[in-house]
Design a protein around this motif. Structure first.
Motif, PDB file in Angstrom:
ATOM      1  N   ALA A   1      -2.038  -1.745  42.543  1.00 25.63           N
ATOM      2  CA  ALA A   1      -1.659  -2.410  41.293  1.00 25.63           C
ATOM      3  C   ALA A   1      -2.886  -2.856  40.513  1.00 25.63           C
ATOM      4  O   ALA A   1      -2.874  -2.823  39.275  1.00 25.63           O
ATOM      5  CB  ALA A   1      -0.761  -3.602  41.592  1.00 25.63           C
ATOM      6  N   LYS A   2      -3.941  -3.245  41.209  1.00 26.84           N
ATOM      7  CA  LYS A   2      -5.133  -3.707  40.485  1.00 26.84           C
ATOM      8  C   LYS A   2      -5.698  -2.624  39.572  1.00 26.84           C
ATOM      9  O   LYS A   2      -6.260  -2.927  38.528  1.00 26.84           O
ATOM     10  CB  LYS A   2      -6.182  -4.275  41.444  1.00 26.84           C
ATOM     11  N   LEU A   3      -5.518  -1.369  39.925  1.00 30.62           N
ATOM     12  CA  LEU A   3      -5.992  -0.271  39.076  1.00 30.62           C
ATOM     13  C   LEU A   3      -5.205  -0.224  37.769  1.00 30.62           C
ATOM     14  O   LEU A   3      -5.774  -0.041  36.694  1.00 30.62           O
ATOM     15  CB  LEU A   3      -5.887   1.058  39.814  1.00 30.62           C
ATOM     16  N   ARG A   4      -3.889  -0.405  37.863  1.00 32.93           N
ATOM     17  CA  ARG A   4      -3.052  -0.438  36.654  1.00 32.93           C
ATOM     18  C   ARG A   4      -3.398  -1.651  35.793  1.00 32.93           C
ATOM     19  O   ARG A   4      -3.456  -1.561  34.572  1.00 32.93           O
ATOM     20  CB  ARG A   4      -1.566  -0.457  37.032  1.00 32.93           C
ATOM     21  N   HIS A   5      -3.631  -2.776  36.440  1.00 33.64           N
ATOM     22  CA  HIS A   5      -3.980  -3.991  35.698  1.00 33.64           C
ATOM     23  C   HIS A   5      -5.281  -3.796  34.923  1.00 33.64           C
ATOM     24  O   HIS A   5      -5.364  -4.153  33.733  1.00 33.64           O
ATOM     25  CB  HIS A   5      -4.138  -5.185  36.639  1.00 33.64           C
ATOM     26  N   ILE A   6      -6.295  -3.267  35.582  1.00 26.25           N
ATOM     27  CA  ILE A   6      -7.606  -3.082  34.953  1.00 26.25           C
ATOM     28  C   ILE A   6      -7.519  -2.089  33.797  1.00 26.25           C
ATOM     29  O   ILE A   6      -8.207  -2.238  32.784  1.00 26.25           O
ATOM     30  CB  ILE A   6      -8.658  -2.659  35.997  1.00 26.25           C
ATOM     31  N   ALA A   7      -6.656  -1.082  33.930  1.00 30.95           N
ATOM     32  CA  ALA A   7      -6.497  -0.111  32.854  1.00 30.95           C
ATOM     33  C   ALA A   7      -5.983  -0.766  31.569  1.00 30.95           C
ATOM     34  O   ALA A   7      -6.291  -0.314  30.475  1.00 30.95           O
ATOM     35  CB  ALA A   7      -5.551   1.007  33.294  1.00 30.95           C
ATOM     36  N   VAL A   8      -5.230  -1.849  31.716  1.00 35.12           N
ATOM     37  CA  VAL A   8      -4.668  -2.552  30.566  1.00 35.12           C
ATOM     38  C   VAL A   8      -5.563  -3.712  30.122  1.00 35.12           C
ATOM     39  O   VAL A   8      -5.717  -3.971  28.937  1.00 35.12           O
ATOM     40  CB  VAL A   8      -3.247  -3.075  30.899  1.00 35.12           C
ATOM     41  N   ASN A   9      -6.137  -4.427  31.086  1.00 39.39           N
ATOM     42  CA  ASN A   9      -6.959  -5.605  30.790  1.00 39.39           C
ATOM     43  C   ASN A   9      -8.105  -5.622  31.794  1.00 39.39           C
ATOM     44  O   ASN A   9      -7.874  -5.839  32.983  1.00 39.39           O
ATOM     45  CB  ASN A   9      -6.116  -6.873  30.899  1.00 39.39           C
ATOM     46  N   ASP A  10      -9.323  -5.418  31.326  1.00 38.56           N
ATOM     47  CA  ASP A  10     -10.460  -5.297  32.239  1.00 38.56           C
ATOM     48  C   ASP A  10     -11.085  -6.634  32.632  1.00 38.56           C
ATOM     49  O   ASP A  10     -12.057  -6.670  33.375  1.00 38.56           O
ATOM     50  CB  ASP A  10     -11.520  -4.359  31.667  1.00 38.56           C
ATOM     51  N   SER A  11     -10.514  -7.751  32.165  1.00 33.16           N
ATOM     52  CA  SER A  11     -11.030  -9.071  32.549  1.00 33.16           C
ATOM     53  C   SER A  11     -10.620  -9.383  33.983  1.00 33.16           C
ATOM     54  O   SER A  11      -9.446  -9.262  34.345  1.00 33.16           O
ATOM     55  CB  SER A  11     -10.488 -10.157  31.619  1.00 33.16           C
ATOM     56  N   VAL A  12     -11.598  -9.793  34.801  1.00 30.46           N
ATOM     57  CA  VAL A  12     -11.345 -10.103  36.204  1.00 30.46           C
ATOM     58  C   VAL A  12     -12.144 -11.337  36.612  1.00 30.46           C
ATOM     59  O   VAL A  12     -13.080 -11.741  35.923  1.00 30.46           O
ATOM     60  CB  VAL A  12     -11.735  -8.930  37.137  1.00 30.46           C
ATOM     61  N   SER A  13     -11.768 -11.908  37.741  1.00 25.62           N
ATOM     62  CA  SER A  13     -12.600 -12.921  38.372  1.00 25.62           C
ATOM     63  C   SER A  13     -12.671 -12.626  39.858  1.00 25.62           C
ATOM     64  O   SER A  13     -11.788 -11.972  40.425  1.00 25.62           O
ATOM     65  CB  SER A  13     -12.076 -14.337  38.116  1.00 25.62           C
ATOM     66  N   LEU A  14     -13.756 -13.074  40.447  1.00 27.38           N
ATOM     67  CA  LEU A  14     -13.975 -12.905  41.877  1.00 27.38           C
ATOM     68  C   LEU A  14     -14.249 -14.294  42.432  1.00 27.38           C
ATOM     69  O   LEU A  14     -15.201 -14.960  42.002  1.00 27.38           O
ATOM     70  CB  LEU A  14     -15.165 -11.978  42.113  1.00 27.38           C
ATOM     71  N   ASN A  15     -13.393 -14.742  43.332  1.00 31.18           N
ATOM     72  CA  ASN A  15     -13.518 -16.063  43.930  1.00 31.18           C
ATOM     73  C   ASN A  15     -13.857 -15.901  45.403  1.00 31.18           C
ATOM     74  O   ASN A  15     -13.255 -15.074  46.084  1.00 31.18           O
ATOM     75  CB  ASN A  15     -12.207 -16.834  43.816  1.00 31.18           C
ATOM     76  N   PHE A  16     -14.763 -16.730  45.864  1.00 32.24           N
ATOM     77  CA  PHE A  16     -15.161 -16.705  47.269  1.00 32.24           C
ATOM     78  C   PHE A  16     -14.545 -17.900  47.979  1.00 32.24           C
ATOM     79  O   PHE A  16     -14.310 -18.944  47.374  1.00 32.24           O
ATOM     80  CB  PHE A  16     -16.681 -16.730  47.390  1.00 32.24           C
ATOM     81  N   ASN A  17     -14.280 -17.753  49.271  1.00 36.86           N
ATOM     82  CA  ASN A  17     -13.706 -18.846  50.035  1.00 36.86           C
ATOM     83  C   ASN A  17     -14.669 -20.028  50.053  1.00 36.86           C
ATOM     84  O   ASN A  17     -15.882 -19.859  50.174  1.00 36.86           O
ATOM     85  CB  ASN A  17     -13.400 -18.398  51.463  1.00 36.86           C
ATOM     86  N   SER A  18     -14.121 -21.224  49.941  1.00 39.75           N
ATOM     87  CA  SER A  18     -14.911 -22.446  49.984  1.00 39.75           C
ATOM     88  C   SER A  18     -14.933 -22.981  51.412  1.00 39.75           C
ATOM     89  O   SER A  18     -14.281 -22.432  52.301  1.00 39.75           O
ATOM     90  CB  SER A  18     -14.301 -23.491  49.053  1.00 39.75           C
ATOM     91  N   THR A  19     -15.637 -24.080  51.599  1.00 35.90           N
ATOM     92  CA  THR A  19     -15.578 -24.757  52.888  1.00 35.90           C
ATOM     93  C   THR A  19     -14.209 -25.420  53.004  1.00 35.90           C
ATOM     94  O   THR A  19     -13.511 -25.613  51.994  1.00 35.90           O
ATOM     95  CB  THR A  19     -16.675 -25.832  52.995  1.00 35.90           C
ATOM     96  N   PRO A  20     -13.788 -25.789  54.206  1.00 38.19           N
ATOM     97  CA  PRO A  20     -12.479 -26.440  54.351  1.00 38.19           C
ATOM     98  C   PRO A  20     -12.334 -27.699  53.498  1.00 38.19           C
ATOM     99  O   PRO A  20     -11.231 -28.030  53.068  1.00 38.19           O
ATOM    100  CB  PRO A  20     -12.402 -26.765  55.847  1.00 38.19           C
ATOM    101  N   GLY A  21     -13.435 -28.386  53.233  1.00 40.48           N
ATOM    102  CA  GLY A  21     -13.379 -29.607  52.427  1.00 40.48           C
ATOM    103  C   GLY A  21     -13.495 -29.370  50.931  1.00 40.48           C
ATOM    104  O   GLY A  21     -13.517 -30.316  50.146  1.00 40.48           O
ATOM    105  N   GLY A  22     -13.586 -28.114  50.504  1.00 42.05           N
ATOM    106  CA  GLY A  22     -13.635 -27.810  49.084  1.00 42.05           C
ATOM    107  C   GLY A  22     -15.031 -27.679  48.507  1.00 42.05           C
ATOM    108  O   GLY A  22     -15.197 -27.615  47.298  1.00 42.05           O
ATOM    109  N   GLY A  23     -16.031 -27.592  49.336  1.00 41.31           N
ATOM    110  CA  GLY A  23     -17.393 -27.393  48.855  1.00 41.31           C
ATOM    111  C   GLY A  23     -17.765 -25.923  48.872  1.00 41.31           C
ATOM    112  O   GLY A  23     -16.991 -25.068  49.298  1.00 41.31           O
ATOM    113  N   ASP A  24     -18.951 -25.621  48.409  1.00 42.88           N
ATOM    114  CA  ASP A  24     -19.490 -24.265  48.380  1.00 42.88           C
ATOM    115  C   ASP A  24     -18.571 -23.309  47.626  1.00 42.88           C
ATOM    116  O   ASP A  24     -18.268 -22.211  48.067  1.00 42.88           O
ATOM    117  CB  ASP A  24     -19.769 -23.763  49.803  1.00 42.88           C
ATOM    118  N   VAL A  25     -18.126 -23.743  46.466  1.00 43.44           N
ATOM    119  CA  VAL A  25     -17.229 -22.962  45.618  1.00 43.44           C
ATOM    120  C   VAL A  25     -18.060 -22.051  44.713  1.00 43.44           C
ATOM    121  O   VAL A  25     -19.023 -22.495  44.105  1.00 43.44           O
ATOM    122  CB  VAL A  25     -16.358 -23.890  44.742  1.00 43.44           C
ATOM    123  N   VAL A  26     -17.675 -20.782  44.654  1.00 41.66           N
ATOM    124  CA  VAL A  26     -18.312 -19.836  43.734  1.00 41.66           C
ATOM    125  C   VAL A  26     -17.221 -18.987  43.092  1.00 41.66           C
ATOM    126  O   VAL A  26     -16.380 -18.410  43.790  1.00 41.66           O
ATOM    127  CB  VAL A  26     -19.325 -18.921  44.459  1.00 41.66           C
TER     128      VAL A  26
END
Length: 136
Positions: free
Chosen positions: A53-78
């Motif tokens: 599905a992500k391929l179909r989504h990108i074909a229509v709207n190429d805006s994306v975000s990439l989120n990385f897992n944080s620490t259990p307490g909510g730190g180290d967010v990227v």
């Protein structure tokens, strides 16, 4: 804020095994999916399951975000946002620099050969980072 490659962001791009790629459906709904990825020093490459599905989504709207897992307490967010494009002439995953080095142990743990990756994840997505934000 533009894309600035900080030490924290680079650590996630190099070391993390999974990130959450969010694409946008044709109706505007954000849709996060866990993905394997490779950072080559200037762009992020993800290989999608065939017909994903992500391929179909990108074909229509190429805006994306990439989120990385944080620490259990909510730190180290990227969070990185940018634009994605499908790369129809990309090499198969087994020939993409660094991909098998990073993920072959996981492929083998699933009891699969490298050819399984090539057969089922043929489509490369190239993500150009435009912005990033982080919480230490």
């Amino acid at each position: 804020m533009g894309f600035e490659l900080t030490e924290q962001i680079e650590r996630h791009l190099i070391s993390d095994q999974v990130a959450w790629l969010t694409t946008v459906t044709s109706t505007g709904r954000p849709t996060p999916r866990p993905v394997w990825f490779v950072w080559d020093g200037s762009a992020i490459t993800v290989y999608s399951v065939n017909g994903g599905a992500k391929l179909r989504h990108i074909a229509v709207n190429d805006s994306v975000s990439l989120n990385f897992n944080s620490t259990p307490g909510g730190g180290d967010v990227v969070v990185i946002s940018g634009h994605a494009r499908i790369v129809p002439d990309a090499p198969p995953p087994s020939r993409f620099p660094g991909l098998l080095d990073k993920y072959m142990p996981a492929v083998e743990a699933m009891g699969r050969p490298a050819s399984w990756f090539d057969e089922n994840y043929r489509t490369a997505i190239h993500i150009t980072a435009e912005r990033a934000w982080a919480i230490p």
